[in-house]
Design a protein around this motif. Structure first.
Motif, PDB file in Angstrom:
ATOM      1  N   PRO A 105       0.831  -1.206   0.000  1.00  0.00           N
ATOM      2  CA  PRO A 105       0.000   0.000   0.000  1.00  0.00           C
ATOM      3  C   PRO A 105       0.871   1.264   0.000  1.00  0.00           C
ATOM      4  O   PRO A 105       1.506   1.600   1.007  1.00  0.00           O
ATOM      5  N   GLY A 107       0.309   4.673  -0.590  1.00  0.00           N
ATOM      6  CA  GLY A 107      -0.049   5.934   0.051  1.00  0.00           C
ATOM      7  C   GLY A 107       0.400   6.006   1.503  1.00  0.00           C
ATOM      8  O   GLY A 107       1.159   6.918   1.890  1.00  0.00           O
ATOM      9  N   PRO A 108      -0.028   5.076   2.350  1.00  0.00           N
ATOM     10  CA  PRO A 108       0.388   5.098   3.760  1.00  0.00           C
ATOM     11  C   PRO A 108       1.903   4.984   3.926  1.00  0.00           C
ATOM     12  O   PRO A 108       2.485   5.649   4.786  1.00  0.00           O
ATOM     13  N   LEU A 109       2.527   4.136   3.102  1.00  0.00           N
ATOM     14  CA  LEU A 109       3.978   3.956   3.204  1.00  0.00           C
ATOM     15  C   LEU A 109       4.713   5.255   2.924  1.00  0.00           C
ATOM     16  O   LEU A 109       5.580   5.676   3.704  1.00  0.00           O
ATOM     17  N   ARG A 111       3.573   8.378   2.862  1.00  0.00           N
ATOM     18  CA  ARG A 111       3.258   9.431   3.840  1.00  0.00           C
ATOM     19  C   ARG A 111       4.046   9.219   5.126  1.00  0.00           C
ATOM     20  O   ARG A 111       4.518  10.177   5.756  1.00  0.00           O
ATOM     21  N   GLY A 112       4.208   7.957   5.505  1.00  0.00           N
ATOM     22  CA  GLY A 112       4.992   7.668   6.705  1.00  0.00           C
ATOM     23  C   GLY A 112       6.455   8.031   6.534  1.00  0.00           C
ATOM     24  O   GLY A 112       7.089   8.545   7.461  1.00  0.00           O
ATOM     25  N   HIS A 143       4.097  12.955  -3.727  1.00  0.00           N
ATOM     26  CA  HIS A 143       5.017  12.591  -2.649  1.00  0.00           C
ATOM     27  C   HIS A 143       6.485  12.643  -3.081  1.00  0.00           C
ATOM     28  O   HIS A 143       7.378  12.587  -2.227  1.00  0.00           O
TER      29      HIS A 143
END
Length: 242
Positions: A105, A107-109, A111-112, A143
């Motif tokens: 995934p 997006g979460p990766l 953003r983190g 990103h």
């Protein structure tokens, strides 16, 4: 070991799973090139090192880490009357709409990673326009501070130009950057630039293939945060000991 401040990703086989993303596209594209002629489709598939029956690339296929120019060079001898320029336009147009399957995934990766203060980039042997289209379709383009392809003016991997360009763009020292990829081309480019290297197994190459060129080998990029955390702890231990 310098603190890690930036991460440069390969695209195909790293951000996106190679076989599931490109197998289906290749099958459709070769069918179009062969105009429905099954025998000709198999000839074209063999030229690219693609197994039609398994819908997978063979380990020695140049497509895995090559550029669109490499693909064209392999196909042209079997396409009488086709031109290099025309085939390149066809490939770029078709690949831009190919469905990319995320290796984890994204997006979460991402953003983190940004929340950690890391600077992110993409260096791919694909062309720049379809690469941007793939990132846009996955809603992750924003990103990345740096996105380049083989035709962006930095050369292609395994030469280090793309990697050094990321450092020039961001002002980061190469020793503080990790090049993440699924092929020897990716890792060799990173090492030639003076970067750390992290290998993932969402391409075609095996751990045995990549381990000699990598500081770490991970199943997929979803394991990157844990590895970065481990690197931070190592840095802290070294700092305390000194």
């Amino acid at each position: 070991m310098a603190d890690i401040k930036g991460i440069l990703f390969d695209k195909d086989g790293t951000l996106f799973d190679f076989h599931t993303s490109w197998g289906r596209w290749t099958l459709r594209f070769l069918e179009e090139l062969a105009a429905g002629n099954a025998a000709k489709q198999r000839v074209l598939a063999d030229a690219l090192g693609f197994d039609i029956d398994k819908c997978r690339f063979k380990a020695d296929s140049r497509v895995i880490a090559g550029t669109p120019d490499d693909i064209i060079s392999d196909l042209l001898p079997h396409l009488p009357g086709a031109s290099r320029e025309g085939l390149l336009q066809s490939i770029n147009h078709s690949t831009a709409t190919a469905e990319m399957i995320e290796a984890a995934p994204l997006g979460p990766l991402l953003r983190g990673l940004l929340a950690r203060g890391l600077v992110l980039g993409v260096a791919t042997n694909d062309a720049e326009v379809p690469a941007l289209a793939h990132l846009r379709a996955a809603k992750i383009e924003e990103h990345f501070e740096y996105v380049v392809g083989f035709d962006s003016g930095y050369g292609a991997k395994p030469a280090p130009g793309m990697c050094l360009g990321f450092c020039q763009k961001t002002g980061l020292d190469p020793s503080s950057v990790v090049m993440v990829g699924d092929s020897r081309h990716d890792l060799s480019a990173g090492r030639a630039a003076g970067m750390k290297t992290a290998a993932v197994l969402t391409g075609v190459a095996t751990e045995r293939d990549l381990a000699p060129f990598a500081d770490v080998v991970m199943p997929h990029i979803g394991h990157l945060p844990a590895w970065l955390e481990d690197q931070t702890k190592q840095e802290e231990r070294v700092s305390i000991a000194s």
